[in-house]
Design a protein around this motif. Sequence first.
Motif: not given
Length: 187
Positions: A37-42, A57-58, A66-70, A98-101
């Motif tokens: 339901g939410s393909p993009i992860f920021v 990322k996808f 939970k937002s933790v290191a992989s 991110n690279v382009l920016k």
Amino acid sequence: MNNTLTRTLDFLMAFFGLIITFPILLIVSVIGYFDTGSPIFVQQRVGKNKKPFNLIKFRTMTVDTKSVASHLANSASITGLGKFLRKSKIDELPQLINVLKGEMSFVGPRPNLFNQEELINERSSRNVYSVLPGITGLAQVNNIDMSSPKLLAETDQEMIKSITVKNYFKYIIQTATGSGSGDAVNH
């Protein structure tokens, strides 16, 4: 390798990379929408000079993970599509934005989270934050992830000191052809 050359290579490869991979980005976004339901992860990460930036990322894990290191995440959180995206490294493609920016480089230390204090201390003591974070680098192609903060920081420092045009392309090619396993997750 000087900053102007690196930035020029990064910009050109990200620009053309986004054009070439646009169909893949579109297809994965649609499939990802049906997967989570939410393909993009920021996620906010530590950038050059410890400046925060939003890594794109996808999504490969469930939305409620939970937002933790992989390496601290549970593999049960990875979706079926996420397993494929991680294995193929397609989940990394949105980082071309991110690279382009100018927030990232193709080659550099993988950007960590702000809550990874031990890694931040190790990297700070070795001046690792003096360069842009990268999509890949020496540590990634040698299967060194964030679960070993001191070794990772030492490897990042070694890469920064020895980066050449040849190594820049070598790490990219090694990553594209399957060297390295990315950040590990708990099983």
